[in-house]
Enzyme design. Structure first.
Site, mmCIF file in Angstrom:
data_model
loop_
_atom_site.group_PDB
_atom_site.id
_atom_site.type_symbol
_atom_site.label_atom_id
_atom_site.label_comp_id
_atom_site.label_asym_id
_atom_site.label_seq_id
_atom_site.Cartn_x
_atom_site.Cartn_y
_atom_site.Cartn_z
ATOM 1 N N ASP A 76 -113.872 2.447 47.882
ATOM 2 C CA ASP A 76 -114.520 1.969 48.373
ATOM 3 C C ASP A 76 -116.056 2.171 48.737
ATOM 4 O O ASP A 76 -115.609 2.692 50.331
ATOM 5 C CB ASP A 76 -113.466 1.832 49.778
ATOM 6 C CG ASP A 76 -112.889 2.656 50.021
ATOM 7 O OD1 ASP A 76 -112.884 3.473 49.997
ATOM 8 O OD2 ASP A 76 -112.236 2.444 51.047
ATOM 9 N N HIS B 226 -113.791 13.348 54.358
ATOM 10 C CA HIS B 226 -113.162 12.854 54.182
ATOM 11 C C HIS B 226 -112.920 12.632 52.749
ATOM 12 O O HIS B 226 -112.485 14.076 51.332
ATOM 13 C CB HIS B 226 -112.322 11.519 54.692
ATOM 14 C CG HIS B 226 -112.052 11.359 56.050
ATOM 15 N ND1 HIS B 226 -110.789 11.496 56.781
ATOM 16 C CD2 HIS B 226 -113.031 10.751 56.379
ATOM 17 C CE1 HIS B 226 -111.073 11.654 57.644
ATOM 18 N NE2 HIS B 226 -112.275 11.159 58.031
#
Ligand code: RIB
Ligand code: CA
Length: 319
Positions: free
Chosen positions: A10, A245
């Protein structure tokens, strides 16, 4: 043989850093990016992935459109907090030229299935957004769970709280049912969650290294990441940097020795007040075979060193 890699993104700031880490890693060949929704709408993420791979000197990386929203909703809207952290365009509101390429006509779900059929155990799939595309692929072709090399996902939180609320991490929270389907599918998967990704932090000192390269790619990475670090100063001032992340998931895909992992059969709560929580599945507690691993420790200095070496090298040799 060089392992083949698919990133399912994303494409926000740390997803863009995940692309950079993958392209800076000679151990893997990035054979495609599959688009999902989350930090941005699906189309914006696909646009970002095409533009970033061009800017980084890798226009050969094909980009595929995935599903635009979760398996249990009819549509998707970007949360205000996502726009705050990643910028309205997902890449820190930094302007980079649109690619003149288009996404592939094959769907992301079919591409994932075809890639498993072609590369089998040599394929690593790294989702760093909602698990919607891989769940759909597993539903369409369940046998791929036994044929794929491995899945290394960024999402979830086992030993720490979530970042959406006390128990939900953002990627899992977008589509808990899809993540639960993956977790219970029996596919070999490693969960790289907030337990470890909030230990790997980047600061303005490192982004200045990229700016000092004097390349367009270096300036883009520095400006984009500075936006993200600035947002972290508001959302998580105690950290003293931004969480890496998604690049950590790529790091673990390339070199699993970067983490210590707990073998555990995980599930995601899909009912009740803890919907979205990642936790051990009591019904499979005594199964001798654990199909998942949850990362609980990370070698922070070694990862940060690999991260900077790989991305700086890439940005130096790009435009
Ligand atoms: O919780 C962090 C995750 O949510 C990262 O993948 C970030 O890009 C967002 O998708
Ligand atoms: Ca992401």
């Amino acid at each position: 043989m060089t392992k083949k890699l698919i990133l399912d993104l994303d494409t926000g700031v740390d997803d863009a850093l995940a692309i950079s880490y993958a392209l800076g890693s000679p151990e893997v060949e990035l054979i495609g990016i599959t688009g999902t929704y989350g930090n941005v709408l699906l189309d914006q993420g696909v646009r970002n992935s095409l533009a970033i791979t061009d800017l980084l000197g890798h226009p050969e990386v094909k980009v595929y459109k995935g599903l635009p929203h979760s398996s249990t909703t009819d549509s998707f809207e970007v949360l205000d907090i996502s726009a705050f952290i990643h910028g309205k365009n997902g890449i820190g509101d930094v302007d980079i030229p649109d690619s003149n390429r288009e996404p592939e006509t094959e769907s992301a779900v079919d591409f994932i299935i075809d890639a498993v059929k072609t590369y089998g155990k040599d394929l690593i799939y790294v989702p760093t957004g909602p698990m919607t595309n891989i769940a759909a692929a597993l539903k369409k072709a369940p046998e791929i769970k036994d044929e794929i090399g491995k899945i290394v996902l960024m999402g979830g939180a086992l030993t720490v709280c979530g970042n959406v609320n006390a128990w939900e991490e953002a990627n899992i929270s977008q589509d808990p049912d899809a993540a639960d389907y993956l977790f219970r599918s029996g596919a070999p998967a490693t969960m790289v969650g907030l337990d470890v990704t909030l230990q790997t932090l980047l600061t303005y000192k490192e982004t200045q290294t990229w700016r000092d390269l004097g390349t367009k790619a270096g300036a883009f990475l520095a400006d984009m990441t500075d936006y993200y670090i600035k947002a972290y100063e508001t959302t998580s001032p105690h950290l003293g940097g931004c969480g890496l992340h998604d690049p950590l998931a790529v790091g673990v895909a390339v070199d699993p020795t970067l983490i210590t992992a707990l073998p555990v059969n995980l599930k995601v709560d899909v009912e009740g007040p803890t919907r979205g929580r990642t936790i051990g599945d009591n019904t499979r507690l005594n199964d001798p075979v654990k199909t998942m691993q949850a990362a609980v420790q990370v070698d922070v200095p070694r990862f940060l060193d690999e991260f900077m070496t790989r991305i700086t090298g890439l940005a130096k040799n790009a435009q």
